[in-house]
Scaffold this motif. Sequence first.
Motif, PDB file in Angstrom:
ATOM      1  N   ALA A   1      24.673  36.213  28.325  1.00 35.26           N
ATOM      2  CA  ALA A   1      23.275  36.073  28.929  1.00 35.26           C
ATOM      3  C   ALA A   1      22.978  36.262  30.373  1.00 35.26           C
ATOM      4  O   ALA A   1      21.750  36.461  30.502  1.00 35.26           O
ATOM      5  CB  ALA A   1      22.817  34.352  28.564  1.00 35.26           C
ATOM      6  N   GLU A   2      24.013  35.989  30.888  1.00 34.99           N
ATOM      7  CA  GLU A   2      23.687  36.359  32.506  1.00 34.99           C
ATOM      8  C   GLU A   2      24.244  37.587  32.970  1.00 34.99           C
ATOM      9  O   GLU A   2      23.961  38.084  34.198  1.00 34.99           O
ATOM     10  CB  GLU A   2      24.610  34.887  33.328  1.00 34.99           C
ATOM     11  CG  GLU A   2      24.028  33.731  32.890  1.00 34.99           C
ATOM     12  CD  GLU A   2      24.724  32.379  33.398  1.00 34.99           C
ATOM     13  OE1 GLU A   2      25.178  32.713  34.535  1.00 34.99           O
ATOM     14  OE2 GLU A   2      25.238  31.709  32.681  1.00 34.99           O
ATOM     15  N   GLN A   3      24.835  38.268  32.024  1.00 29.07           N
ATOM     16  CA  GLN A   3      25.145  39.730  32.515  1.00 29.07           C
ATOM     17  C   GLN A   3      26.212  39.618  33.548  1.00 29.07           C
ATOM     18  O   GLN A   3      26.034  40.551  34.519  1.00 29.07           O
ATOM     19  CB  GLN A   3      24.033  40.451  32.419  1.00 29.07           C
ATOM     20  CG  GLN A   3      23.072  40.884  31.382  1.00 29.07           C
ATOM     21  CD  GLN A   3      23.932  41.860  30.413  1.00 29.07           C
ATOM     22  OE1 GLN A   3      24.158  43.016  30.693  1.00 29.07           O
ATOM     23  NE2 GLN A   3      24.151  41.650  29.259  1.00 29.07           N
ATOM     24  N   LYS A   4      27.119  38.943  33.441  1.00 28.31           N
ATOM     25  CA  LYS A   4      27.960  38.689  34.734  1.00 28.31           C
ATOM     26  C   LYS A   4      29.272  38.423  34.127  1.00 28.31           C
ATOM     27  O   LYS A   4      29.560  37.563  33.037  1.00 28.31           O
ATOM     28  CB  LYS A   4      27.602  37.971  35.858  1.00 28.31           C
ATOM     29  CG  LYS A   4      27.587  36.468  35.504  1.00 28.31           C
ATOM     30  CD  LYS A   4      26.997  35.849  36.679  1.00 28.31           C
ATOM     31  CE  LYS A   4      27.334  34.103  36.291  1.00 28.31           C
ATOM     32  NZ  LYS A   4      26.861  33.448  37.537  1.00 28.31           N
ATOM     33  N   PHE A   5      30.466  38.686  34.779  1.00 28.28           N
ATOM     34  CA  PHE A   5      31.750  38.052  34.816  1.00 28.28           C
ATOM     35  C   PHE A   5      31.733  36.682  35.626  1.00 28.28           C
ATOM     36  O   PHE A   5      31.614  36.904  36.942  1.00 28.28           O
ATOM     37  CB  PHE A   5      32.806  38.945  35.012  1.00 28.28           C
ATOM     38  CG  PHE A   5      32.688  40.221  34.036  1.00 28.28           C
ATOM     39  CD1 PHE A   5      33.437  40.263  33.014  1.00 28.28           C
ATOM     40  CD2 PHE A   5      32.396  41.127  34.454  1.00 28.28           C
ATOM     41  CE1 PHE A   5      33.463  41.503  31.999  1.00 28.28           C
ATOM     42  CE2 PHE A   5      32.264  42.631  33.882  1.00 28.28           C
ATOM     43  CZ  PHE A   5      32.953  42.650  32.449  1.00 28.28           C
ATOM     44  N   LYS A   6      32.353  35.595  35.046  1.00 23.89           N
ATOM     45  CA  LYS A   6      32.624  34.609  35.813  1.00 23.89           C
ATOM     46  C   LYS A   6      33.853  33.839  35.754  1.00 23.89           C
ATOM     47  O   LYS A   6      34.096  33.589  34.445  1.00 23.89           O
ATOM     48  CB  LYS A   6      31.375  33.406  35.481  1.00 23.89           C
ATOM     49  CG  LYS A   6      31.263  32.301  36.273  1.00 23.89           C
ATOM     50  CD  LYS A   6      30.593  32.398  37.617  1.00 23.89           C
ATOM     51  CE  LYS A   6      30.483  31.179  38.226  1.00 23.89           C
ATOM     52  NZ  LYS A   6      29.983  31.412  39.464  1.00 23.89           N
ATOM     53  N   CYS A   7      34.380  33.646  36.711  1.00 23.58           N
ATOM     54  CA  CYS A   7      35.703  33.121  36.750  1.00 23.58           C
ATOM     55  C   CYS A   7      35.857  31.623  36.607  1.00 23.58           C
ATOM     56  O   CYS A   7      35.103  30.930  37.456  1.00 23.58           O
ATOM     57  CB  CYS A   7      36.415  33.763  37.977  1.00 23.58           C
ATOM     58  SG  CYS A   7      38.265  33.051  38.037  1.00 23.58           S
ATOM     59  N   PRO A   8      36.563  31.102  35.754  1.00 23.13           N
ATOM     60  CA  PRO A   8      36.511  29.625  35.695  1.00 23.13           C
ATOM     61  C   PRO A   8      37.247  28.774  36.671  1.00 23.13           C
ATOM     62  O   PRO A   8      37.188  27.566  36.736  1.00 23.13           O
ATOM     63  CB  PRO A   8      37.060  29.225  34.243  1.00 23.13           C
ATOM     64  CG  PRO A   8      37.780  30.529  34.014  1.00 23.13           C
ATOM     65  CD  PRO A   8      37.311  31.682  34.937  1.00 23.13           C
ATOM     66  N   CYS A   9      37.993  29.366  37.551  1.00 26.48           N
ATOM     67  CA  CYS A   9      39.008  28.671  38.468  1.00 26.48           C
ATOM     68  C   CYS A   9      38.199  28.487  39.698  1.00 26.48           C
ATOM     69  O   CYS A   9      38.284  27.122  39.955  1.00 26.48           O
ATOM     70  CB  CYS A   9      40.170  29.699  38.560  1.00 26.48           C
ATOM     71  SG  CYS A   9      41.166  29.880  37.087  1.00 26.48           S
ATOM     72  N   HIS A  10      37.581  29.230  40.394  1.00 29.14           N
ATOM     73  CA  HIS A  10      37.026  28.856  41.693  1.00 29.14           C
ATOM     74  C   HIS A  10      35.412  29.422  41.546  1.00 29.14           C
ATOM     75  O   HIS A  10      34.846  29.625  42.911  1.00 29.14           O
ATOM     76  CB  HIS A  10      37.766  29.480  42.638  1.00 29.14           C
ATOM     77  CG  HIS A  10      39.257  29.057  42.503  1.00 29.14           C
ATOM     78  ND1 HIS A  10      40.069  29.868  42.149  1.00 29.14           N
ATOM     79  CD2 HIS A  10      39.846  27.859  42.941  1.00 29.14           C
ATOM     80  CE1 HIS A  10      41.276  29.332  42.123  1.00 29.14           C
ATOM     81  NE2 HIS A  10      41.384  28.096  42.472  1.00 29.14           N
ATOM     82  N   GLY A  11      35.103  30.156  40.663  1.00 29.74           N
ATOM     83  CA  GLY A  11      33.712  30.420  40.664  1.00 29.74           C
ATOM     84  C   GLY A  11      33.390  31.791  40.944  1.00 29.74           C
ATOM     85  O   GLY A  11      32.173  32.420  41.185  1.00 29.74           O
ATOM     86  N   SER A  12      34.319  32.626  40.874  1.00 29.49           N
ATOM     87  CA  SER A  12      33.939  33.765  41.517  1.00 29.49           C
ATOM     88  C   SER A  12      33.027  34.708  40.581  1.00 29.49           C
ATOM     89  O   SER A  12      33.276  34.509  39.398  1.00 29.49           O
ATOM     90  CB  SER A  12      35.172  34.817  41.702  1.00 29.49           C
ATOM     91  OG  SER A  12      35.973  34.310  42.848  1.00 29.49           O
ATOM     92  N   GLY A  13      32.229  35.546  40.941  1.00 34.23           N
ATOM     93  CA  GLY A  13      31.322  36.017  39.707  1.00 34.23           C
ATOM     94  C   GLY A  13      31.362  37.936  40.308  1.00 34.23           C
ATOM     95  O   GLY A  13      31.264  38.211  41.261  1.00 34.23           O
ATOM     96  N   TYR A  14      31.140  38.485  39.081  1.00 31.93           N
ATOM     97  CA  TYR A  14      31.224  40.062  39.290  1.00 31.93           C
ATOM     98  C   TYR A  14      30.196  40.384  38.263  1.00 31.93           C
ATOM     99  O   TYR A  14      29.906  40.133  37.210  1.00 31.93           O
ATOM    100  CB  TYR A  14      32.984  40.467  38.745  1.00 31.93           C
ATOM    101  CG  TYR A  14      33.945  39.981  39.371  1.00 31.93           C
ATOM    102  CD1 TYR A  14      34.371  40.726  40.347  1.00 31.93           C
ATOM    103  CD2 TYR A  14      34.280  38.847  38.865  1.00 31.93           C
ATOM    104  CE1 TYR A  14      35.476  40.035  40.775  1.00 31.93           C
ATOM    105  CE2 TYR A  14      35.557  38.233  39.227  1.00 31.93           C
ATOM    106  CZ  TYR A  14      36.112  38.982  40.338  1.00 31.93           C
ATOM    107  OH  TYR A  14      37.438  38.048  40.955  1.00 31.93           O
ATOM    108  N   TYR A  15      29.616  41.658  38.648  1.00 30.19           N
ATOM    109  CA  TYR A  15      28.644  42.273  37.866  1.00 30.19           C
ATOM    110  C   TYR A  15      29.234  43.007  36.924  1.00 30.19           C
ATOM    111  O   TYR A  15      30.527  43.077  37.097  1.00 30.19           O
ATOM    112  CB  TYR A  15      27.685  43.245  38.881  1.00 30.19           C
ATOM    113  CG  TYR A  15      26.831  42.665  39.715  1.00 30.19           C
ATOM    114  CD1 TYR A  15      25.828  41.734  39.692  1.00 30.19           C
ATOM    115  CD2 TYR A  15      27.002  43.234  41.291  1.00 30.19           C
ATOM    116  CE1 TYR A  15      24.707  41.502  40.492  1.00 30.19           C
ATOM    117  CE2 TYR A  15      26.158  42.719  42.318  1.00 30.19           C
ATOM    118  CZ  TYR A  15      25.104  41.676  41.819  1.00 30.19           C
ATOM    119  OH  TYR A  15      24.336  41.036  42.777  1.00 30.19           O
TER     120      TYR A  15
END
Length: 203
Positions: A138-152
């Motif tokens: 839905a957000e069209q992104k990768f989201k890391c559950p550990c510390h919140g890093s996001g990637y396109y």
Amino acid sequence: MSKEESVETAPAKPATPPPKPAAAKAAAAPASSKTAVPRRSLLSWVTLAWVAFTASMLASLTATARFMFPNVLFEPPPTFKAGFPNEIQIGQVDERFKQRFAVWLVRSAFDEWGMGSGIYALSTVCTHLGCTPNWLEAEQKFKCPCHGSGYYKTGVNFEGPTPRPLERYAIALADDGQILVDKSRKFQAEKGEWTNPAAFLKL
Ligand code: FES
């Protein structure tokens, strides 16, 4: 003989009477039990010795078995086939190989690195501290559950503590027309390696 003399020569009475047979038997009883206790204790020592011997034999057998069959970590091979290109829709993040190979396949209509349309293989390892991000459709992104890093979708980082993009792996077409991913070759955007033809499968 006077009366006084006869008193002096009379035989003296024993101080204690001699033990009767029953009493003598009772007195002998503790002696026999004294000999039985060491025999029982000897038996228990022999049992203990056998238990210890058996345990040590089992331990050495186990050690030998572990030596003959050491713990081996069976990792998936670095190169794997990932199906045919038309199995992935344009714009799709294919998660079929995430669990086993830690790879996402992404098919793009165009690639912002000037590579045209095609497929690239993204590593699922977060470049912050190595957790596994989730793809949020839905957000069209990768989201890391550990510390919140996001990637396109491209793998480029845009939020959170991670200092750099996800890595890509070598990708090509095999002789049978399937996608071939080679995880032994990595490409890093910050080093300008994503423009390497091996990092992108043009379609
Ligand atoms: Fe992914 Fe820290 S390990 S944000």
